[in-house]
Motif scaffolding. Structure first.
Motif, PDB file in Angstrom:
ATOM      1  N   PHE A  90       0.832  -1.198   0.000  1.00  0.00           N
ATOM      2  CA  PHE A  90       0.000   0.000   0.000  1.00  0.00           C
ATOM      3  C   PHE A  90       0.866   1.248   0.000  1.00  0.00           C
ATOM      4  O   PHE A  90       1.792   1.374   0.815  1.00  0.00           O
ATOM      5  CB  PHE A  90      -0.902   0.044   1.237  1.00  0.00           C
ATOM      6  N   PHE A 104      -4.783   6.396   1.443  1.00  0.00           N
ATOM      7  CA  PHE A 104      -4.163   5.169   0.959  1.00  0.00           C
ATOM      8  C   PHE A 104      -4.592   4.844  -0.463  1.00  0.00           C
ATOM      9  O   PHE A 104      -5.712   5.180  -0.889  1.00  0.00           O
ATOM     10  CB  PHE A 104      -4.557   3.989   1.848  1.00  0.00           C
ATOM     11  N   GLY A 105      -3.711   4.153  -1.170  1.00  0.00           N
ATOM     12  CA  GLY A 105      -4.074   3.590  -2.454  1.00  0.00           C
ATOM     13  C   GLY A 105      -4.826   2.278  -2.248  1.00  0.00           C
ATOM     14  O   GLY A 105      -5.006   1.814  -1.117  1.00  0.00           O
ATOM     15  N   ARG A 106      -5.246   1.657  -3.368  1.00  0.00           N
ATOM     16  CA  ARG A 106      -6.053   0.438  -3.299  1.00  0.00           C
ATOM     17  C   ARG A 106      -5.231  -0.802  -2.955  1.00  0.00           C
ATOM     18  O   ARG A 106      -5.787  -1.836  -2.656  1.00  0.00           O
ATOM     19  CB  ARG A 106      -6.755   0.209  -4.634  1.00  0.00           C
ATOM     20  N   GLY A 107      -3.927  -0.662  -3.050  1.00  0.00           N
ATOM     21  CA  GLY A 107      -3.072  -1.811  -2.789  1.00  0.00           C
ATOM     22  C   GLY A 107      -2.693  -2.530  -4.082  1.00  0.00           C
ATOM     23  O   GLY A 107      -3.466  -2.581  -5.037  1.00  0.00           O
TER      24      GLY A 107
ATOM     25  N   ARG B  37     -10.909  -1.444   5.415  1.00  0.00           N
ATOM     26  CA  ARG B  37     -10.691  -1.738   4.000  1.00  0.00           C
ATOM     27  C   ARG B  37     -11.754  -2.726   3.543  1.00  0.00           C
ATOM     28  O   ARG B  37     -11.817  -3.858   4.000  1.00  0.00           O
ATOM     29  CB  ARG B  37      -9.302  -2.322   3.748  1.00  0.00           C
ATOM     30  N   GLY B  40     -10.721  -5.152  -1.901  1.00  0.00           N
ATOM     31  CA  GLY B  40     -10.220  -4.588  -3.139  1.00  0.00           C
ATOM     32  C   GLY B  40     -10.202  -3.081  -3.211  1.00  0.00           C
ATOM     33  O   GLY B  40      -9.834  -2.515  -4.246  1.00  0.00           O
ATOM     34  N   LYS B  41     -10.592  -2.435  -2.147  1.00  0.00           N
ATOM     35  CA  LYS B  41     -10.665  -0.968  -2.170  1.00  0.00           C
ATOM     36  C   LYS B  41      -9.549  -0.360  -1.322  1.00  0.00           C
ATOM     37  O   LYS B  41      -8.706  -1.062  -0.781  1.00  0.00           O
ATOM     38  CB  LYS B  41     -12.023  -0.509  -1.621  1.00  0.00           C
ATOM     39  N   GLU B  42      -9.581   0.963  -1.258  1.00  0.00           N
ATOM     40  CA  GLU B  42      -8.597   1.650  -0.444  1.00  0.00           C
ATOM     41  C   GLU B  42      -8.844   1.422   1.042  1.00  0.00           C
ATOM     42  O   GLU B  42      -9.938   1.076   1.464  1.00  0.00           O
ATOM     43  CB  GLU B  42      -8.653   3.173  -0.705  1.00  0.00           C
TER      44      GLU B  42
END
Lengths: 114, 115
Positions: A90, A104-107, B37, B40-42
């Protein structure tokens, strides 16, 4: 407003090859940027952060990230991938003048093949 | 030094039931954060405590969520009644200071499944 994007849901790399996990950011001021890693069944572990200074930041487990202001990127890199690097990564960021809560980004799921 | 711990690691409940998640921050960390979370999302911010006070709860989705931190040590996050969309992984983090450059240390998360 601040946002962080990780354009790849998954990255596949062979063991021993260099790896890159991409992150781009959009902030209105000077950015503070972070990388975290989540191994299976574990919490997020801090890898490294960019606050100011040298654009190349070195972190844990041999990872490094390069801050590129012109491309608004903060890609995570490692010269030689290990199978044990397989995890969820992340990217997170915030701006020096805004909220202290990181976005944060989505990973990105990194899979290192033997 | 013990890290951030969370309990339970997994919880499966039915819609309409109540669930309480617990977080124990690193000893001496005044700042405690809750994040969520969805698959699949932030990772999304929920709220922030400084000691026992709520500093920022702007991310709490609705009044079905109640967070407490009595005594400024551990924190609980209660969901009542739970809905399907509450499913996800709930992370807790703590930090020593409140600052943009301070590293937040995360727990392993609680995976909540609402059926």
């Amino acid at each position: 407003a601040q946002s962080v994007a990780q354009p790849e849901d998954q990255v596949n790399v062979a063991e021993g090859n260099p790896l890159t996990v991409k992150c781009t950011y959009s902030v209105s001021g000077n950015p503070y940027l972070f990388w975290y890693v989540q191994y299976p069944n574990r919490g997020l572990q801090f890898l490294l952060k960019y606050i100011t200074g040298d654009n190349l930041v070195k972190g844990s487990y041999g990872f490094e990230a390069e801050f590129n202001k012109s491309q608004t990127s903060f890609h995570l890199k490692k010269p030689s991938a290990l199978v044990s690097d397989s995890a969820l990564y992340f990217c997170a960021g915030l701006t020096s003048g805004g909220s202290y809560i990181p976005t944060f980004g989505r990973g990105t799921s990194l899979i290192v093949h033997p | 030094e013990a890290g951030v711990t969370q309990f339970p690691s997994h919880s499966v409940i039915e819609k309409g039931q109540t669930v309480t998640l617990r977080c124990d921050p690193i000893s001496g960390h005044d700042n405690l954060y809750w994040y969520r979370r969805v698959m699949g999302k932030e990772i999304k911010f929920l709220l922030h405590f400084v000691k026992e006070s709520k500093q920022d709860e702007s991310g709490m989705p609705n009044n079905r969520f109640l967070a407490e931190r009595t005594g400024g040590t551990y924190s609980t996050l209660k969901v009542q009644p739970a809905e399907l969309e509450d499913s996800g992984v709930y992370f807790c983090a703590s930090s020593q200071q409140t600052g943009r450059t301070d590293t937040q240390y995360f727990g392993p998360g609680t995976r909540l499944t609402v059926l």
